[in-house]
Design an enzyme around this catalytic site. Structure first.
Site, PDB file in Angstrom:
ATOM      1  N   LYS A  36      -9.932  -6.285  -6.091  1.00 50.62           N
ATOM      2  CA  LYS A  36     -11.004  -5.302  -6.293  1.00 50.62           C
ATOM      3  C   LYS A  36     -10.477  -4.053  -6.978  1.00 50.62           C
ATOM      4  O   LYS A  36     -11.168  -3.401  -7.722  1.00 50.62           O
ATOM      5  CB  LYS A  36     -11.589  -4.893  -4.941  1.00 50.62           C
ATOM      6  CG  LYS A  36     -12.522  -5.917  -4.355  1.00 50.62           C
ATOM      7  CD  LYS A  36     -13.193  -5.349  -3.102  1.00 50.62           C
ATOM      8  CE  LYS A  36     -13.459  -6.444  -2.100  1.00 50.62           C
ATOM      9  NZ  LYS A  36     -13.106  -6.107  -0.730  1.00 50.62           N
ATOM     10  N   LYS A  75      -2.957 -11.950  -8.076  1.00 50.62           N
ATOM     11  CA  LYS A  75      -4.316 -12.409  -7.738  1.00 50.62           C
ATOM     12  C   LYS A  75      -5.366 -11.449  -8.304  1.00 50.62           C
ATOM     13  O   LYS A  75      -5.065 -10.274  -8.535  1.00 50.62           O
ATOM     14  CB  LYS A  75      -4.465 -12.531  -6.224  1.00 50.62           C
ATOM     15  CG  LYS A  75      -4.367 -11.192  -5.513  1.00 50.62           C
ATOM     16  CD  LYS A  75      -4.580 -11.337  -4.022  1.00 50.62           C
ATOM     17  CE  LYS A  75      -4.295 -10.064  -3.290  1.00 50.62           C
ATOM     18  NZ  LYS A  75      -5.346  -9.203  -2.892  1.00 50.62           N
ATOM     19  N   LYS A 117       0.843  -1.214   0.000  1.00 52.44           N
ATOM     20  CA  LYS A 117       0.000   0.000   0.000  1.00 52.44           C
ATOM     21  C   LYS A 117       0.873   1.257   0.000  1.00 52.44           C
ATOM     22  O   LYS A 117       0.535   2.253  -0.630  1.00 52.44           O
ATOM     23  CB  LYS A 117      -0.926   0.027   1.232  1.00 52.44           C
ATOM     24  CG  LYS A 117      -1.963  -1.075   1.229  1.00 52.44           C
ATOM     25  CD  LYS A 117      -3.200  -0.662   0.474  1.00 52.44           C
ATOM     26  CE  LYS A 117      -4.025  -1.742   0.048  1.00 52.44           C
ATOM     27  NZ  LYS A 117      -4.965  -2.483   0.012  1.00 52.44           N
TER      28      LYS A 117
HETATM   29  P1  TYM Z   1     -10.980  -8.334   1.163  1.00 50.96           P
HETATM   30  O1  TYM Z   1     -12.167  -7.477   1.294  1.00 50.96           O
HETATM   31  O2  TYM Z   1      -9.833  -7.844   0.332  1.00 50.96           O
HETATM   32  O3  TYM Z   1     -11.383  -9.750   0.597  1.00 50.96           O
HETATM   33  C1  TYM Z   1     -12.446 -10.486   1.182  1.00 50.96           C
HETATM   34  C2  TYM Z   1     -12.095 -11.967   1.161  1.00 50.96           C
HETATM   35  O4  TYM Z   1     -11.831 -12.401  -0.185  1.00 50.96           O
HETATM   36  C3  TYM Z   1     -10.572 -13.070  -0.236  1.00 50.96           C
HETATM   37  N1  TYM Z   1      -9.917 -12.798  -1.529  1.00 50.96           N
HETATM   38  C4  TYM Z   1      -9.367 -13.749  -2.306  1.00 50.96           C
HETATM   39  N2  TYM Z   1      -9.266 -15.077  -2.147  1.00 50.96           N
HETATM   40  C5  TYM Z   1      -8.676 -15.778  -3.135  1.00 50.96           C
HETATM   41  N3  TYM Z   1      -8.194 -15.215  -4.289  1.00 50.96           N
HETATM   42  C6  TYM Z   1      -8.278 -13.874  -4.492  1.00 50.96           C
HETATM   43  N4  TYM Z   1      -7.842 -13.342  -5.627  1.00 50.96           N
HETATM   44  C7  TYM Z   1      -8.886 -13.084  -3.480  1.00 50.96           C
HETATM   45  N5  TYM Z   1      -9.134 -11.749  -3.346  1.00 50.96           N
HETATM   46  C8  TYM Z   1      -9.763 -11.596  -2.140  1.00 50.96           C
HETATM   47  C9  TYM Z   1      -9.761 -12.473   0.915  1.00 50.96           C
HETATM   48  O5  TYM Z   1      -8.735 -13.350   1.307  1.00 50.96           O
HETATM   49  C10 TYM Z   1     -10.831 -12.303   1.966  1.00 50.96           C
HETATM   50  O6  TYM Z   1     -11.036 -13.508   2.672  1.00 50.96           O
HETATM   51  N6  TYM Z   1      -8.656  -7.653   5.516  1.00 50.96           N
HETATM   52  C11 TYM Z   1      -9.763  -8.323   4.865  1.00 50.96           C
HETATM   53  C12 TYM Z   1     -11.115  -8.006   5.470  1.00 50.96           C
HETATM   54  C13 TYM Z   1     -11.201  -8.266   6.920  1.00 50.96           C
HETATM   55  C14 TYM Z   1     -11.252  -9.538   7.570  1.00 50.96           C
HETATM   56  C15 TYM Z   1     -11.353  -9.259   8.958  1.00 50.96           C
HETATM   57  C16 TYM Z   1     -11.228 -10.854   7.118  1.00 50.96           C
HETATM   58  C17 TYM Z   1     -11.260  -7.313   7.880  1.00 50.96           C
HETATM   59  N7  TYM Z   1     -11.339  -7.924   9.111  1.00 50.96           N
HETATM   60  C18 TYM Z   1     -11.410 -10.300   9.895  1.00 50.96           C
HETATM   61  C19 TYM Z   1     -11.301 -11.875   8.056  1.00 50.96           C
HETATM   62  C20 TYM Z   1     -11.390 -11.598   9.436  1.00 50.96           C
HETATM   63  C21 TYM Z   1      -9.786  -7.899   3.418  1.00 50.96           C
HETATM   64  O7  TYM Z   1      -9.326  -6.852   3.062  1.00 50.96           O
HETATM   65  O8  TYM Z   1     -10.461  -8.764   2.600  1.00 50.96           O
END
Ligand code: TYM
Length: 335
Positions: free
Chosen positions: A201, A198, A115
């Site tokens: 978003k 990967k 970031k």
């Molecule tokens: P976020 O919002 O980026 O993504 C949500 C979930 O999707 C999974 N993910 C992926 N899995 C496989 N391949 C990909 N290309 C891919 N892109 C996204 C992420 O691993 C995630 O599970 N920090 C977290 C949000 C969060 C969170 C938490 C998760 C905040 N607090 C507590 C678990 C527990 C995040 O930014 O996910």
């Protein structure tokens, strides 16, 4: 029946449209876990503030995450579904955990370093302590299992460290949360650009298949994926961009379809145009019902509001116990 009563927590940031990576890395597991475990799933709207979204967009982003999850099969009657910002106990635990988190270790987190590289003018403290807030999200419910994709592995390791530190300094309160996936390993859904990165978003919209994409944009994106003129020696090693296409195909296509194209690859008879057409059609079939259901749900504000309100009440009731125990253990207990 809940399996050993293990508590499940996971969240998704409200920073844009959800995609196949979110689905196969996380949401698919949520749906499978909802019958067997007490589950707390939330929209991580506080986490999204690190990138300063326009206040006008926040509500729609939260509604979208909620709608797409329900459209993908999450049942608000079976799980507790809420917005992170509705649970003041989370920032309270975040503050406590911040005293146990060290600047040096936070600066070393790869997602923080990424970031900083991407956005050097917005290196705010919230970005640095992002993993601490995430640990608070998880530990507030004393969760043991956290369904996430591979990119969250390091954050989970930090949550375990903070839990351990709290337990050893103040007394046993938190289980050590483990990342969870119904396969052998955590999932990384690859981008269509063939870079080995990967799906995400925020990066390269044209290489990401969103759950809201219409049939035509899916076709266009898949047909643009990088290929070459095909292997010239039987059973040769797959280049990374071709391996990525096969890994995407394994997610949405029938095993026999994947096997047939693998055989064509090994025999040097593969036509990548045909493979991409098939992949596009299978992705379209997969995405269409989720897209249509989510579109209808997003317009039903009263329903979404009632789900969020009920979820917040349930989640707060559960979080209150953890906070009162944490305060007692720390010694915040004056009258
Ligand atoms: P976020 O919002 O980026 O993504 C949500 C979930 O999707 C999974 N993910 C992926 N899995 C496989 N391949 C990909 N290309 C891919 N892109 C996204 C992420 O691993 C995630 O599970 N920090 C977290 C949000 C969060 C969170 C938490 C998760 C905040 N607090 C507590 C678990 C527990 C995040 O930014 O996910």
């Amino acid at each position: 029946m809940a399996i050993e009563n293990k508590i499940v927590v996971s969240g998704i940031r409200s920073t844009g449209k959800l995609h196949l990576g979110n689905y196969f890395g996380a949401m698919q597991n949520y749906v499978k876990m909802q019958d067997d475990y007490p589950c707390y799933f939330f929209v991580a709207d506080y986490h999204s503030l690190t990138t300063h979204p326009d206040p006008k967009d926040l509500r729609a982003s939260v509604y979208r995450v909620l709608s797409e999850n329900i459209a993908a099969g999450l049942d608000p009657e079976k799980v507790t579904l809420y917005a992170q910002s509705d649970i003041p106990e989370i920032p309270e635990l975040y503050l406590m955990l911040n005293m146990l988190a060290y600047k040096g270790e936070l600066e070393k987190v790869p997602t923080f370093k990424d970031k900083v590289r991407q956005n050097p003018n917005n290196v705010n403290a919230g970005l640095l302590t992002y993993p601490v807030l995430m640990a608070a999200d998880i530990l507030i419910h004393r969760a043991s299992l956290v369904p996430v994709g591979k990119d969250q592995e390091q954050h989970l390791e930090m949550a375990r460290n903070f839990a351990q530190r709290f337990n050893s300094r103040y007394g046993e309160l938190f289980p050590e949360p483990q990342p969870f996936n119904f396969g052998d390993a955590l999932v990384k859904v690859m981008s269509l650009d063939g870079s080995g990165g990967k799906m995400s978003k925020s990066e390269n919209e044209n290489a990401t298949i969103y759950l809201a994409d219409d049939d035509d944009s899916i076709r266009k994106k898949v047909m643009k994926a990088k290929t070459d003129s095909g292997p010239i020696e039987a059973n040769s090693l797959m280049p990374e961009y071709i391996a990525s296409l096969f890994s995407l195909m394994r997610l949405v296509s029938a095993p026999a379809t994947v096997a047939a194209f693998e055989e064509h690859f090994n025999q040097c008879t593969i036509r990548y145009g045909d493979m991409k057409k098939q992949l596009a059609e299978d992705m379209i079939e997969f995405v269409r019902p989720i897209r249509e259901k989510a579109k209808a749900l997003e317009l039903d504000a009263p329903l979404l509001q009632s789900i969020l309100k009920r979820g917040a009440e349930q989640a707060r009731a559960h979080a209150a116990f953890t906070i009162s125990e944490a305060r007692k253990l720390i010694g915040i207990n004056y009258y």
